[in-house]
Design a protein around this motif. Structure first.
Motif, PDB file in Angstrom:
ATOM      1  N   LEU A 441       0.857  -1.185   0.000  1.00  0.00           N
ATOM      2  CA  LEU A 441       0.000   0.000   0.000  1.00  0.00           C
ATOM      3  C   LEU A 441       0.891   1.232   0.000  1.00  0.00           C
ATOM      4  CD1 LEU A 441      -2.850   1.313   0.324  1.00  0.00           C
ATOM      5  CD2 LEU A 441      -2.514   1.137   2.802  1.00  0.00           C
ATOM      6  N   GLU A 442       0.608   2.178  -0.940  1.00  0.00           N
ATOM      7  CA  GLU A 442       1.401   3.395  -1.048  1.00  0.00           C
ATOM      8  C   GLU A 442       0.498   4.617  -1.034  1.00  0.00           C
ATOM      9  OE1 GLU A 442       5.406   2.038  -3.541  1.00  0.00           O
ATOM     10  OE2 GLU A 442       3.914   3.397  -4.466  1.00  0.00           O
ATOM     11  N   ILE A 443       0.984   5.679  -0.365  1.00  0.00           N
ATOM     12  CA  ILE A 443       0.356   7.003  -0.369  1.00  0.00           C
ATOM     13  C   ILE A 443       1.344   7.942  -1.037  1.00  0.00           C
ATOM     14  CG2 ILE A 443      -0.730   8.809   1.003  1.00  0.00           C
ATOM     15  CD1 ILE A 443      -2.107   6.100   1.219  1.00  0.00           C
ATOM     16  N   ARG A 444       0.978   8.464  -2.224  1.00  0.00           N
ATOM     17  CA  ARG A 444       1.880   9.302  -3.013  1.00  0.00           C
ATOM     18  C   ARG A 444       1.317  10.722  -3.089  1.00  0.00           C
ATOM     19  NH1 ARG A 444       1.608   4.996  -8.010  1.00  0.00           N
ATOM     20  NH2 ARG A 444       2.500   3.188  -6.889  1.00  0.00           N
ATOM     21  N   ASP A 445       2.221  11.695  -3.070  1.00  0.00           N
ATOM     22  CA  ASP A 445       1.815  13.096  -3.244  1.00  0.00           C
ATOM     23  C   ASP A 445       2.879  13.804  -4.064  1.00  0.00           C
ATOM     24  OD1 ASP A 445       3.785  14.663  -1.463  1.00  0.00           O
ATOM     25  OD2 ASP A 445       2.994  13.183  -0.037  1.00  0.00           O
ATOM     26  N   ASN A 446       2.508  14.979  -4.593  1.00  0.00           N
ATOM     27  CA  ASN A 446       3.435  15.789  -5.398  1.00  0.00           C
ATOM     28  C   ASN A 446       3.828  17.057  -4.666  1.00  0.00           C
ATOM     29  OD1 ASN A 446       0.982  17.031  -5.539  1.00  0.00           O
ATOM     30  ND2 ASN A 446       1.045  17.450  -7.747  1.00  0.00           N
ATOM     31  N   GLY A 447       3.953  16.923  -3.342  1.00  0.00           N
ATOM     32  CA  GLY A 447       4.365  18.064  -2.540  1.00  0.00           C
ATOM     33  C   GLY A 447       5.870  18.286  -2.609  1.00  0.00           C
ATOM     34  N   PRO A 448       6.409  19.071  -1.672  1.00  0.00           N
ATOM     35  CA  PRO A 448       7.860  19.363  -1.694  1.00  0.00           C
ATOM     36  C   PRO A 448       8.721  18.189  -1.272  1.00  0.00           C
ATOM     37  CG  PRO A 448       6.831  20.360   0.228  1.00  0.00           C
ATOM     38  CD  PRO A 448       5.719  19.794  -0.603  1.00  0.00           C
ATOM     39  N   GLY A 449       8.115  17.129  -0.725  1.00  0.00           N
ATOM     40  CA  GLY A 449       8.909  15.984  -0.279  1.00  0.00           C
ATOM     41  C   GLY A 449       9.539  16.222   1.080  1.00  0.00           C
ATOM     42  N   VAL A 450      10.503  15.404   1.408  1.00  0.00           N
ATOM     43  CA  VAL A 450      11.207  15.471   2.692  1.00  0.00           C
ATOM     44  C   VAL A 450      12.675  15.725   2.417  1.00  0.00           C
ATOM     45  CG1 VAL A 450      11.767  14.275   4.845  1.00  0.00           C
ATOM     46  CG2 VAL A 450       9.547  13.894   3.755  1.00  0.00           C
ATOM     47  N   ALA A 451      13.259  16.669   3.108  1.00  0.00           N
ATOM     48  CA  ALA A 451      14.676  16.978   2.929  1.00  0.00           C
ATOM     49  C   ALA A 451      15.532  15.787   3.333  1.00  0.00           C
ATOM     50  CB  ALA A 451      15.045  18.204   3.757  1.00  0.00           C
ATOM     51  N   PRO A 452      16.654  15.560   2.659  1.00  0.00           N
ATOM     52  CA  PRO A 452      17.506  14.388   2.983  1.00  0.00           C
ATOM     53  C   PRO A 452      17.933  14.347   4.435  1.00  0.00           C
ATOM     54  CG  PRO A 452      18.163  15.367   0.888  1.00  0.00           C
ATOM     55  CD  PRO A 452      17.169  16.299   1.498  1.00  0.00           C
ATOM     56  N   GLU A 453      18.184  15.488   5.042  1.00  0.00           N
ATOM     57  CA  GLU A 453      18.653  15.485   6.435  1.00  0.00           C
ATOM     58  C   GLU A 453      17.534  15.154   7.417  1.00  0.00           C
ATOM     59  OE1 GLU A 453      17.786  19.765   5.206  1.00  0.00           O
ATOM     60  OE2 GLU A 453      18.788  17.998   4.360  1.00  0.00           O
ATOM     61  N   HIS A 454      16.266  15.171   6.973  1.00  0.00           N
ATOM     62  CA  HIS A 454      15.140  14.877   7.857  1.00  0.00           C
ATOM     63  C   HIS A 454      14.565  13.479   7.654  1.00  0.00           C
ATOM     64  CE1 HIS A 454      14.337  19.507   7.999  1.00  0.00           C
ATOM     65  NE2 HIS A 454      15.317  19.137   8.823  1.00  0.00           N
ATOM     66  N   ARG A 455      15.036  12.738   6.656  1.00  0.00           N
ATOM     67  CA  ARG A 455      14.421  11.458   6.317  1.00  0.00           C
ATOM     68  C   ARG A 455      14.613  10.408   7.406  1.00  0.00           C
ATOM     69  NH1 ARG A 455      16.364  11.354  -0.058  1.00  0.00           N
ATOM     70  NH2 ARG A 455      15.066  13.134  -0.688  1.00  0.00           N
ATOM     71  N   ALA A 456      15.706  10.493   8.154  1.00  0.00           N
ATOM     72  CA  ALA A 456      15.946   9.510   9.209  1.00  0.00           C
ATOM     73  C   ALA A 456      15.198   9.828  10.494  1.00  0.00           C
ATOM     74  CB  ALA A 456      17.445   9.415   9.500  1.00  0.00           C
ATOM     75  N   GLU A 457      14.505  11.002  10.560  1.00  0.00           N
ATOM     76  CA  GLU A 457      13.871  11.427  11.808  1.00  0.00           C
ATOM     77  C   GLU A 457      12.368  11.610  11.677  1.00  0.00           C
ATOM     78  OE1 GLU A 457      15.826  15.002  12.917  1.00  0.00           O
ATOM     79  OE2 GLU A 457      17.767  14.041  13.279  1.00  0.00           O
ATOM     80  N   ILE A 458      11.804  11.355  10.493  1.00  0.00           N
ATOM     81  CA  ILE A 458      10.387  11.691  10.304  1.00  0.00           C
ATOM     82  C   ILE A 458       9.472  10.783  11.118  1.00  0.00           C
ATOM     83  CG2 ILE A 458      10.707  12.697   8.024  1.00  0.00           C
ATOM     84  CD1 ILE A 458       9.931  10.053   6.804  1.00  0.00           C
TER      85      ILE A 458
END
Length: 511
Positions: A441-458
């Motif tokens: 199951l995937e939830i996709r959006d075309n927003g700004p995304g997540v910055a690389p430095e924040h991906r490990a903390e989301i």
């Protein structure tokens, strides 16, 4: 990792020092033992040479005739018999000045000064030893030679060769006794010769092992004794057996040292692991205590949050009553609406905190994904219409084993997070498909995304990039996913946007 306690560090240092000392003692012991074995093998080899010398001395004494004379042919024949032994390379009888009188085997090559001084000469593959046994050429304490042995050379003299006194030695017929020159033809033997043979008490000096009675003066006799008199036996022996014995012992000692080193290293590693295990056990006990304390704090915080919602509801109700009064001014009504908005925001945060702190008890059942997604979309209709966001639902559907309320809550948080992330007029897509024996199951959006430095903390609690966010939405989603045994991950979407993928959803078996 936290440092070990001081007591454990001291014990570790003492143990390692003791193990190193024990290994050093074992290695030193093996070195000493190897030297002892090497010296014993060396002494055995030299003893073997001494035994050969003793045997050769007996052979020489058995072949001596009157006057201490032996035949070079006979003595070299005896030497040849000894050289046939594998460990003997060559034998040589030498005179007082170190010249070879008789030899057998390979040519004898030795440094006279060193061998005569030390008695032995070690070379690669062989050792040369001078016989320490007296063969009869040494001087007695009274200045007289003690039964000198003279080797009678082969009769190979040629014309013009120097006259050798030993060449003039003759034996009397029937007696094999050296003595006076043979009588002329027809001449009767002299009476003194027979008397010398028959009278033991009146035997002459040469019959008792002294000087042989042939015509030469004292200088010639000394020259003869110096050139042909036996003084020692030079033995050249192979050291292969000695070196093999030393190599075997060295290999054995080395193996003992290696095994001791491995044992010491194993004990050191075992102690190190034991120390780490003790430290980990101590840390685990502290973690358990801390975990118990945190659980108690969590229960207390959840109870406090639950009790706080009641006063908030009262405040919200009073604010609504004030805002609905007919005589209330516009300023009072505006402030009443602000009170209502703030109480709603605090109540939402308290609800999320309670949901996050509540233990997840999964009650699995067969759940069809598409109806759950449609229900969540209806709940978010106001938010979608407010930002003009287009939501694309999957065409097909799969049935999985899940707790329906928890799955609905996870989808609600993911879709709400996507609605907050996209810009006005953005797109959100929900996709579901089958992969092997599970669903994705995937939830996709075309927003700004997540910055690389924040991906490990989301997925960490209270982490958010929105000003009005609480930071518990994705943490609650991860908690629900892990409780089901699924996996969730963030995947960047090209060219922009974000994808939150839930995998390993177990398909429900058909009845």
């Amino acid at each position: 990792m936290r440092a070990f306690p001081a007591t454990l560090l001291r014990r570790t240092a003492i143990l390692y020092t003791s193990l190193a000392a024990v290994w050093s003692l074992i290695v030193a012991w093996q070195v000493v033992e190897h030297r002892r074995v090497r010296d014993a093998a060396r002494a055995a080899l030299l003893k073997r040479a001494q035994d050969i010398s003793t045997t050769m001395g007996l052979v020489i004494r058995s072949q001596r005739r009157f006057g201490g004379i032996v035949s070079q042919e006979r003595i070299e024949s005896a030497l040849d018999e000894l050289v046939r032994v594998d460990e003997i390379n060559s034998l040589a009888l030498i005179n007082a000045i170190g010249d070879i009188v008789a030899s057998a085997g390979a040519p004898v090559d030795f440094t006279r000064e060193d061998v005569l001084k030390t008695g032995e000469q070690w070379e690669p593959g062989r050792v040369t030893v001078v016989n320490p046994v007296d063969l009869g050429a040494s001087l007695s304490g009274r200045g007289e030679t003690n039964r000198p042995t003279i080797v009678l050379p082969r009769r190979e003299s040629s014309a013009g060769q120097r006259d050798d006194p030993a060449e003039r030695l003759r034996f009397e017929p029937g007696t094999n006794a050296p003595g006076r020159p043979l009588p002329a033809p027809g001449e009767a033997p002299r009476e003194g010769a027979r008397r010398d043979r028959d009278d033991d008490e009146g035997r002459p000096p040469w019959a008792r092992g002294g000087r042989p009675p042939f015509r030469m003066d004292e200088a010639q006799y000394k020259e003869l004794l110096e050139r042909r008199g036996l003084h020692g036996l030079v033995i050249t022996m192979s050291t292969d057996a000695y070196r093999q014995s030393c190599r075997r012992d060295l290999w054995m000692r080395g193996m003992i040292g290696c095994l001791a080193g491995v044992s010491v290293l194993g004990l050191g590693l075992a102690w190190r692991n034991l120390a780490k295990s003790s430290e980990l056990q101590m840390r685990l006990m502290r973690a358990r205590e801390l975990n118990t304390h945190l659980k108690e704090m969590n229960v207390a915080a959840a109870g406090l949050a639950h009790e706080t919602r009641n006063p908030l509801n009262i405040i919200r109700g009073l604010a609504q009553m004030i805002s609905r009064q007919q005589d209330a001014s516009a300023e009072i009504r505006r402030k009443s609406r602000e009170i209502i908005d703030e109480t709603d925001r605090v109540t939402a945060q308290l609800n999320e905190f309670i949901n996050f702190s509540r233990p997840r008890e999964v009650r699995r059942a067969a759940v069809e994904i598409l109806p759950v997604v449609q229900e969540v979309a209806r709940a978010l209709t106001h938010d979608l219409e407010e930002k003009c966001v287009r939501l694309h639902l999957p065409e097909g559907s799969l049935t999985v084993e899940a707790d329906e309320p928890l799955l609905r809550q996870a989808l609600f948080n993911l879709l709400l997070n996507a609605v907050q992330a996209v810009e006005r007029g953005g797109d959100i897509e929900v996709a579901v498909w089958r992969q092997n024996d599970a669903a994705v199951l995937e939830i996709r959006d075309n927003g700004p995304g997540v910055a690389p430095e924040h991906r490990a903390e989301i997925f960490k609690p209270y982490f958010t990039t929105h000003q009005q966010g609480t930071g518990l939405g994705l943490a609650v989603v991860q908690q629900i996913v892990l409780a089901h045994g699924w996996e969730i991950e963030f995947v960047p979407r090209a060219p922009r946007g974000a994808i939150f993928r839930i995998s390993h959803l177990k398909l429900a078996s058909r009845a």
